[in-house]
Design a protein around this motif. Sequence first.
Motif, mmCIF file in Angstrom:
data_model
loop_
_atom_site.group_PDB
_atom_site.id
_atom_site.type_symbol
_atom_site.label_atom_id
_atom_site.label_comp_id
_atom_site.label_asym_id
_atom_site.label_seq_id
_atom_site.Cartn_x
_atom_site.Cartn_y
_atom_site.Cartn_z
ATOM 1 N N ASP A 120 0.698 -0.976 -0.442
ATOM 2 C CA ASP A 120 -0.046 -0.021 -0.324
ATOM 3 C C ASP A 120 1.189 1.739 -0.055
ATOM 4 O O ASP A 120 1.414 1.297 0.627
ATOM 5 C CB ASP A 120 -1.045 -0.177 1.345
ATOM 6 C CG ASP A 120 -2.073 1.004 0.434
ATOM 7 O OD1 ASP A 120 -2.119 2.599 0.579
ATOM 8 O OD2 ASP A 120 -2.965 0.737 2.018
ATOM 9 N N LYS A 121 0.519 1.981 -1.055
ATOM 10 C CA LYS A 121 1.774 3.302 -1.233
ATOM 11 C C LYS A 121 1.337 4.333 -0.108
ATOM 12 O O LYS A 121 2.223 4.792 0.110
ATOM 13 C CB LYS A 121 1.690 3.778 -2.470
ATOM 14 C CG LYS A 121 2.113 2.799 -3.429
ATOM 15 C CD LYS A 121 2.125 3.898 -5.344
ATOM 16 C CE LYS A 121 0.965 4.375 -5.622
ATOM 17 N NZ LYS A 121 1.069 4.908 -6.683
ATOM 18 N N ALA A 122 0.224 4.053 0.187
ATOM 19 C CA ALA A 122 -0.246 5.467 1.558
ATOM 20 C C ALA A 122 -0.060 4.894 2.202
ATOM 21 O O ALA A 122 0.848 6.067 3.228
ATOM 22 C CB ALA A 122 -1.762 5.156 1.556
ATOM 23 N N ASP A 169 0.769 9.148 -3.728
ATOM 24 C CA ASP A 169 2.048 9.021 -3.637
ATOM 25 C C ASP A 169 2.934 10.023 -3.889
ATOM 26 O O ASP A 169 3.358 9.653 -4.567
ATOM 27 C CB ASP A 169 2.204 7.771 -4.427
ATOM 28 C CG ASP A 169 0.969 8.100 -5.840
ATOM 29 O OD1 ASP A 169 0.553 8.997 -5.776
ATOM 30 O OD2 ASP A 169 1.041 7.630 -6.833
ATOM 31 N N LEU A 170 2.916 11.376 -3.149
ATOM 32 C CA LEU A 170 3.679 12.100 -4.457
ATOM 33 C C LEU A 170 4.138 12.903 -2.832
ATOM 34 O O LEU A 170 4.412 13.279 -1.730
ATOM 35 C CB LEU A 170 3.023 13.777 -4.187
ATOM 36 C CG LEU A 170 1.653 13.334 -5.061
ATOM 37 C CD1 LEU A 170 0.231 14.598 -5.290
ATOM 38 C CD2 LEU A 170 1.638 13.392 -6.204
ATOM 39 N N PRO A 171 5.446 11.811 -2.964
ATOM 40 C CA PRO A 171 6.740 12.313 -1.839
ATOM 41 C C PRO A 171 6.813 13.673 -1.538
ATOM 42 O O PRO A 171 7.859 14.088 -0.036
ATOM 43 C CB PRO A 171 7.592 11.144 -2.127
ATOM 44 C CG PRO A 171 7.723 11.467 -3.785
ATOM 45 C CD PRO A 171 6.471 11.156 -3.550
ATOM 46 N N PHE A 172 7.273 14.640 -2.535
ATOM 47 C CA PHE A 172 7.925 15.956 -2.521
ATOM 48 C C PHE A 172 6.685 16.468 -2.256
ATOM 49 O O PHE A 172 7.256 18.533 -1.703
ATOM 50 C CB PHE A 172 8.713 16.251 -3.489
ATOM 51 C CG PHE A 172 9.871 15.458 -3.840
ATOM 52 C CD1 PHE A 172 11.100 15.283 -2.821
ATOM 53 C CD2 PHE A 172 10.013 14.337 -5.154
ATOM 54 C CE1 PHE A 172 11.866 14.008 -3.140
ATOM 55 C CE2 PHE A 172 11.029 13.065 -5.326
ATOM 56 C CZ PHE A 172 11.723 13.340 -4.285
ATOM 57 N N ILE A 173 5.660 16.980 -1.970
ATOM 58 C CA ILE A 173 4.997 18.245 -1.527
ATOM 59 C C ILE A 173 5.258 18.249 -0.930
ATOM 60 O O ILE A 173 5.430 17.437 0.623
ATOM 61 C CB ILE A 173 3.637 17.405 -1.394
ATOM 62 C CG1 ILE A 173 2.979 16.385 -0.616
ATOM 63 C CG2 ILE A 173 3.224 17.359 -2.928
ATOM 64 C CD1 ILE A 173 1.352 16.340 -0.810
ATOM 65 N N THR A 174 4.747 19.368 -0.331
ATOM 66 C CA THR A 174 5.449 20.624 1.214
ATOM 67 C C THR A 174 3.658 21.110 1.647
ATOM 68 O O THR A 174 3.298 21.874 1.026
ATOM 69 C CB THR A 174 6.580 21.206 1.197
ATOM 70 O OG1 THR A 174 6.198 22.629 -0.195
ATOM 71 C CG2 THR A 174 7.842 20.362 0.313
#
Length: 202
Positions: free
Chosen positions: A24-26, A100-105
Amino acid sequence: MKAIKPKIFGLILAGGYSKRMGRDKALLEFHGIPQIEYVHDLLHQYCEKVFLSKRPEQKDYKSIPSIDDSNELSNHGPLGGILSAMKAYPQASWLIVACDLPFITEETIQTLISNRDPQKIATAFINTQDGLPEPLCAVWEGHAYASILGLFNEGIHCPRKVLIKNNPHLLKQNNPHWLDNINTPEEYDQVMDIKYRKGPEV
């Protein structure tokens, strides 16, 4: 008189099957906690309520309230989740973020909120790779529900195609990596390598 903007609810899209990832990517950790918790905490700063969008057979996640895809909208990917949320809470507009967006801030979300145009169908970033609107990190306006549902019923189930047909308000990304997503174990390893080499902010 300035128009009043509808309230914003947050929606974390986590209804995918994660077949290429194999898990699960979440629940992947890029920031020391499962990504679903990281995104929830980001959205909670700007949204009155935050929900998890999931398939009916998926388990709930801790204390995060969920919105299951409705019967007629299930198995139609992210757009089914977006429409299900709009149907459940028609008075709200939606800050939609994929899991699945690891770079959002926080800056990513702040940029969307501060530049939002509620008269448009959505406020979205331009994808730096193809120049097209990115629908899965965007504010979708509740007033567009009928138009979106109409396209869905015509067989258009791709959120990006819906935006392309409806002239959304588009923004440039301050960081070209904000919307990079991950789908495989190899991509996850690359992201973690970038993180520890102090590459794109994560």
